[in-house]
Design an enzyme around this catalytic site. Structure first.
Site, PDB file in Angstrom:
ATOM      1  N   GLU A 192      -5.484  -2.390   3.336  1.00 10.54           N
ATOM      2  CA  GLU A 192      -5.318  -3.040   4.642  1.00 10.54           C
ATOM      3  C   GLU A 192      -6.561  -3.802   5.098  1.00 10.54           C
ATOM      4  OE1 GLU A 192      -4.398  -0.027   3.800  1.00 10.54           O
ATOM      5  OE2 GLU A 192      -2.759   0.758   5.024  1.00 10.54           O
ATOM      6  N   THR A 230       0.844  -1.181   0.000  1.00  7.89           N
ATOM      7  CA  THR A 230       0.000   0.000   0.000  1.00  7.89           C
ATOM      8  C   THR A 230       0.888   1.243   0.000  1.00  7.89           C
ATOM      9  OG1 THR A 230      -1.756   1.125   1.169  1.00  7.89           O
ATOM     10  CG2 THR A 230      -0.137  -0.009   2.523  1.00  7.89           C
ATOM     11  N   TRP A 266      -2.645   6.668  -6.048  1.00  7.86           N
ATOM     12  CA  TRP A 266      -2.257   7.657  -5.055  1.00  7.86           C
ATOM     13  C   TRP A 266      -1.021   8.431  -5.473  1.00  7.86           C
ATOM     14  CZ3 TRP A 266       2.603   6.737  -3.276  1.00  7.86           C
ATOM     15  CH2 TRP A 266       3.080   5.423  -3.402  1.00  7.86           C
ATOM     16  N   LYS A 286      -5.595  11.306  -4.221  1.00  9.18           N
ATOM     17  CA  LYS A 286      -6.129  10.184  -4.993  1.00  9.18           C
ATOM     18  C   LYS A 286      -6.442  10.679  -6.393  1.00  9.18           C
ATOM     19  CE  LYS A 286      -7.651   6.655  -3.136  1.00  9.18           C
ATOM     20  NZ  LYS A 286      -7.174   5.305  -2.893  1.00  9.18           N
TER      21      LYS A 286
END
Ligand code: AMP
Length: 540
Positions: A330, A185, A440, A435
């Site tokens: 996550e 991530t 991202w 975003k």
């Protein structure tokens, strides 16, 4: 007293066996330049066995990592199923990572094999000499053209490798808590962090994707998975589809509105999932090129907040219902889903649907205020969202990130309120990541790059609304006194420091970046300045 229940581990192999046999007639459709390419789930099952044999033949043993650098397609589905089922760990590499980050995550995960699509060879090739643990590259299809392997790395074609392998594999029984797949991530600062999903977490998450008050994926559905398999596991659709027998429609690299419209016309999906920007683009396209898309009973939208106008437009113009959901890499990623309580109609119903939705029984949620206290779920009190549950990560792979957890709860960095009946509304993000089109951009990375310019003394980056991409970066810069550096020169300066799609187009020169009481950049203030028209923005 212990229960009398059997201890049968939940596993990806079980999903694979079940989907390939009971739902053998369901299919995965991959879009190509010349239209659809179809493989039945029965054949996917056989090809998974062949892939597993081929990987064993290359020496993949135990929990070694096999990475993918791929679009959404049937081979990627096979990798999703075969790699964890043989006991190895699938690592989905994000094709949009900046080269240094790609190198970091592949080395950090110690990837041994990478499966790559031919169209992505130009993106991967330059990085190969820096990947220290990779021994084999497998190119999907039947040609390795364009791939030059560094010394010590062997190159294979996917079809050549699996062609003569047996179509059955004795899938090992694995501990349900062992690693099945991993995905890195973003970190607002520093390197991306690895989230490792277990067989159990994926299995339970798949059941949630099929729950009627969740996304409600069902047997007989044809699910268009636009959300990439390299980002948050394509929201769990590949596994859930195999569990329930829904067919999958994979757009491969054809993600622009025109081909998506063609895919919908040809394949008549009943369900689809993507970030808001994809649907915004499709809606605009359909205004100019009218087409019936009402085969889709519902489209699942998340990743960033869905504008209410978009929901209404799909419903009014196309008779397609939008289902809003919240999640993170996550959280596997399904967190909350905005299905209104039964019987609620009119404005009240819409209010529920605009929200980020309700958490299922398996995901506990709480809000924590600035003093560390749990705040009431009254729809008004605001706090940082923390979550807990069997498909929520409890740590990051190989790094110490205690600050991301609070007594076993994951701190999401998202801020909002929750109603008494459990609906989450996000008001802000405590992190300042931008975003853009579902991907991202780290504001801190951009700031550091801009501040590397000799004429810049301060730079702060915030996300500002953008019609096409949802958000794009705006750079507020303080120039050295007397400097005549222009914003285009600064943009040019960044061009070899950040990925092209991250290059900011919005710039503003300011006297000083506002600061908080502890001397940090006050981005909240900067955003307010922007929205109040207090920044003179140059758009390049
Ligand atoms: P990622 O791990 O890249 O999927 O990003 C997760 C983050 O996306 C969350 O922490 C939120 O900040 C944001 N996000 C996801 N879904 C939504 C949503 N429905 N509304 C607003 N933000 C969202």
């Amino acid at each position: 007293m212990l229960s009398t229940m059997q201890d049968a581990p939940l596993s990806i192999a079980q999903l694979l066996r079940h989907g390939a046999s009971v739902h053998g007639a369901s299919e995965v459709v991959t879009w190509t330049e010349s239209g659809p390419r179809r493989v039945s789930y029965a054949d996917v099952g056989k090809r998974c066995a062949q892939l597993a044999h081929a990987l064993r033949g290359l020496g993949v043993e135990g929990d070694e990592r096999v990475a993918t650098f791929m679009w959404n397609n049937s081979e990627h589905l096979e990798a999703y199923l075969a790699i964890p089922s043989m006991g190895a760990v699938l690592h989905t590499l994000n094709i949009r990572l900046f080269p240094e980050q790609l190198i970091h995550v592949a080395n950090h995960a110690e990837d041994r094999v990478i499966i790559v699509d031919p169209s992505l060879i130009p993106l991967l090739s330059p990085q190969l000499p820096s990947l220290t643990t990779v021994k084999h590259i497998i190119v999907t299809g039947s040609s390795t053209a364009g791939l030059e392997a560094p010394e010590g790395v062997q190159v294979h074609t996917y079809e050549g490798l699996i062609a003569d392998q047996p179509t059955e594999f004795d899938w090992p029984e694995v501990d349900e808590l062992s690693a099945a797949a991993m995905c890195y991530t973003s970190g607002t600062t520093g390197d991306p962090k690895g989230v490792v999903y277990s067989h159990r977490s994926i299995y339970l998450h798949s059941m949630q994707v099929c729950m009627s008050d969740g996304p409600n994926l069902a047997q007989g559905d044809r699910a268009l998975a636009v959300v990439p398999q390299f980002h948050a596991m394509s929201w769990g659709l590949p596994y859930a589809a195999f569990m329930i027998g829904a067919s999958l429609i994979m757009p491969d690299r054809f993600l622009q509105p025109a081909p998506l419209a063609a895919i919908i016309a040809s394949e008549k999906p009943t369900f689809a999932a993507a970030v808001p920007t994809i649907w915004q683009g499709l809606h605009l396209y359909l205004e100019q090129n009218p087409q019936d898309i009402s085969s889709m009973r519902e489209v699942l939208i998340g990743g960033s907040a869905v504008p209410p106008a978009l929901m209404h437009a799909f419903e009014a113009d196309h008779n397609v219902s939008v289902l809003h959901a919240w999640g993170m890499t996550e959280t596997s990623p399904l967190g909350s889903v905005a299905r209104p309580p039964a019987g609620v109609t009119g404005d009240a119903m819409w209010k529920y649907r605009y929200s980020q939705g309700r958490f299922p029984a398996s995901v506990q949620a709480r809000l924590i205020d600035d003093d560390g206290k749990v705040v009431a779920h009254d729809g008004v009190s605001v706090g940082e969202l923390e979550v807990r549950g069997p498909w929520i990560t409890g740590s990051y792979y190989g790094v110490d990130a205690e600050d991301k957890f609070n007594d076993g709860w994951l701190k999401t960095g998202d801020v909002g309120s929750i109603t008494a009946d459990g609906f989450l509304s996000l008001s802000d993000r405590s992190k300042d990541i931008i975003k853009s089109g579902g991907e991202w951009i780290s504001s801190v990375d951009l700031e550091n790059a801009v501040m590397g310019h000799p004429d810049v003394t301060e730079a702060a980056v915030i996300g500002v609304p953008d019609e096409k991409w949802d958000e794009r970066p705006l750079v507020a810069v303080v120039l050295r006194a007397g400097s005549e550096t222009t914003m285009s020169e600064l943009q040019q300066y960044l061009s070899d420091k950040v990925a092209k799609w991250q290059l900011p187009e919005n710039w503003a020169v300011v006297q000083e970046v506002p600061k908080t009481s502890v001397g940090k950049f006050d981005k909240k203030r900067l955003r307010a300045d922007y929205h109040e028209g207090g920044l003179e923005v140059t758009r390049l």
